[in-house]
Scaffold this active site. Structure first.
Site, PDB file in Angstrom:
ATOM      1  N   PRO A  11       0.837  -1.229  -0.122  1.00  0.00           N
ATOM      2  CA  PRO A  11       0.064  -0.018   0.136  1.00  0.00           C
ATOM      3  C   PRO A  11       0.808   1.239   0.076  1.00  0.00           C
ATOM      4  CG  PRO A  11      -0.193  -1.074   2.208  1.00  0.00           C
ATOM      5  CD  PRO A  11       0.425  -2.055   1.175  1.00  0.00           C
ATOM      6  N   ASN A  12       0.277   2.387  -0.787  1.00  0.00           N
ATOM      7  CA  ASN A  12       0.799   3.493  -0.945  1.00  0.00           C
ATOM      8  C   ASN A  12       2.110   3.629  -1.736  1.00  0.00           C
ATOM      9  OD1 ASN A  12      -1.122   4.663   0.955  1.00  0.00           O
ATOM     10  ND2 ASN A  12      -0.242   3.596   2.584  1.00  0.00           N
ATOM     11  N   ARG A  19       4.819  11.046  -2.640  1.00  0.00           N
ATOM     12  CA  ARG A  19       4.685  10.674  -1.215  1.00  0.00           C
ATOM     13  C   ARG A  19       5.728  11.020  -0.390  1.00  0.00           C
ATOM     14  NH1 ARG A  19       4.784   4.648   1.185  1.00  0.00           N
ATOM     15  NH2 ARG A  19       3.881   5.006   3.312  1.00  0.00           N
ATOM     16  N   TYR A  24      10.741   8.872   1.295  1.00  0.00           N
ATOM     17  CA  TYR A  24      10.760   8.144   0.308  1.00  0.00           C
ATOM     18  C   TYR A  24      11.587   8.683  -0.946  1.00  0.00           C
ATOM     19  CZ  TYR A  24       7.471   5.935   3.522  1.00  0.00           C
ATOM     20  OH  TYR A  24       6.931   5.392   4.739  1.00  0.00           O
ATOM     21  N   ASN A  76       8.349  -5.501  -0.682  1.00  0.00           N
ATOM     22  CA  ASN A  76       8.080  -4.173   0.002  1.00  0.00           C
ATOM     23  C   ASN A  76       6.536  -4.089   0.390  1.00  0.00           C
ATOM     24  OD1 ASN A  76       7.843  -1.943   1.169  1.00  0.00           O
ATOM     25  ND2 ASN A  76       8.786  -0.708  -0.334  1.00  0.00           N
ATOM     26  N   ALA A  79       3.014  -0.674   4.793  1.00  0.00           N
ATOM     27  CA  ALA A  79       2.709  -0.733   6.169  1.00  0.00           C
ATOM     28  C   ALA A  79       2.307  -2.282   6.463  1.00  0.00           C
ATOM     29  CB  ALA A  79       1.450   0.099   6.472  1.00  0.00           C
ATOM     30  N   GLU A 100      12.543  -9.527   2.190  1.00  0.00           N
ATOM     31  CA  GLU A 100      11.874  -8.217   2.734  1.00  0.00           C
ATOM     32  C   GLU A 100      12.650  -6.932   2.339  1.00  0.00           C
ATOM     33  OE1 GLU A 100      10.630  -8.367   6.778  1.00  0.00           O
ATOM     34  OE2 GLU A 100      10.612  -6.022   6.714  1.00  0.00           O
ATOM     35  N   HIS A 102      12.714  -2.460   2.248  1.00  0.00           N
ATOM     36  CA  HIS A 102      12.124  -1.226   2.319  1.00  0.00           C
ATOM     37  C   HIS A 102      12.983  -0.031   1.761  1.00  0.00           C
ATOM     38  CE1 HIS A 102       9.530  -3.264   4.859  1.00  0.00           C
ATOM     39  NE2 HIS A 102      10.616  -3.693   5.507  1.00  0.00           N
ATOM     40  N   ARG A 109      13.104   4.919  12.350  1.00  0.00           N
ATOM     41  CA  ARG A 109      11.999   5.690  12.347  1.00  0.00           C
ATOM     42  C   ARG A 109      10.975   5.551  13.454  1.00  0.00           C
ATOM     43  NH1 ARG A 109       9.311   5.089   6.720  1.00  0.00           N
ATOM     44  NH2 ARG A 109       7.781   6.718   7.499  1.00  0.00           N
TER      45      ARG A 109
HETATM   46  C1  DHK Z   1       7.198   1.794   3.056  1.00  0.00           C
HETATM   47  C2  DHK Z   1       5.984   2.009   3.594  1.00  0.00           C
HETATM   48  O1  DHK Z   1       4.866   2.171   3.044  1.00  0.00           O
HETATM   49  C3  DHK Z   1       5.984   2.032   5.224  1.00  0.00           C
HETATM   50  O2  DHK Z   1       4.543   1.629   5.849  1.00  0.00           O
HETATM   51  C4  DHK Z   1       6.983   0.962   5.959  1.00  0.00           C
HETATM   52  C5  DHK Z   1       8.322   1.305   3.663  1.00  0.00           C
HETATM   53  C6  DHK Z   1       8.491   1.356   5.258  1.00  0.00           C
HETATM   54  C7  DHK Z   1       9.356   1.620   3.030  1.00  0.00           C
HETATM   55  O3  DHK Z   1      10.437   2.287   3.537  1.00  0.00           O
HETATM   56  O4  DHK Z   1       9.798   1.273   1.785  1.00  0.00           O
HETATM   57  O5  DHK Z   1       7.143   1.430   7.191  1.00  0.00           O
END
Ligand code: DHK
Length: 151
Positions: A11-12, A19, A24, A76, A79, A100, A102, A109
């Site tokens: 998500p996101n 974002r 990011y 990835n 959340a 995994e 990120h 964080r």
């Molecule tokens: C991406 C997200 O959307 C967060 O919810 C994670 C991760 C971290 C990233 O750093 O790619 O906590």
């Protein structure tokens, strides 16, 4: 023959580029996908790159990947990393190697990002290198799936 692998985004992550760029970065998910395809070609991997905001869709894609002969997954989970027993169980259910990953260093964080439901089911974890985290995850999968022939 290139080894089929899946790069799965939760998500996101479709909002990358817009974002919270201070966390990011400014690279879009489409650009990361292109870099993964190019790195995959160099590493002998054929990359299926996907994103969903829906937990059940991610679970379905993990199952389908295993049934389709995909050999490993770079994940990835966004959340869902910190909440999803369902993704943990899906990884265990298919038995494929999962890295995994990120973009951000989740351990630097908020406290709620320090726990991962994915990590205990994963082969390894990469965090904090921005878009390079994806490339490092592909390098790790390639090394796992194509062990050195030097013995
Ligand atoms: C991406 C997200 O959307 C967060 O919810 C994670 C991760 C971290 C990233 O750093 O790619 O906590």
């Amino acid at each position: 023959m290139a080894i089929p692998i899946l790069v799965l985004n939760g998500p996101n992550l479709n909002r990358l580029g817009k974002r919270e760029p201070g966390i990011y970065g400014s690279t879009t998910l489409a650009e990361i996908g292109e870099r993964c395809t190019a790195a995959g070609a160099r590493l002998g991997l054929s990359v299926d790159f996907r994103q969903s905001n829906h937990e059940g869709v991610l679970v379905d894609w993990i199952h389908e990947a295993a049934d389709a002969g995909v050999r490993g997954i770079a994940l990835n989970a966004g959340a869902y990393t910190h909440t999803s027993v369902a993704l943990h169980d899906a990884i265990r259910a298919v038995g494929l190697p999962v890295i995994e990953l990120h973009l951000s260093n989740v351990h630097a964080r908020e406290e709620f990002r320090h726990h991962s439901f994915i990590a205990p089911a994963a082969a390894g974890v990469i965090a904090g290198f921005g878009p390079m985290s994806y490339i490092l995850a592909l390098e790790a999968l390639a090394a796992m799936l194509q062990p050195a022939q030097d013995s």
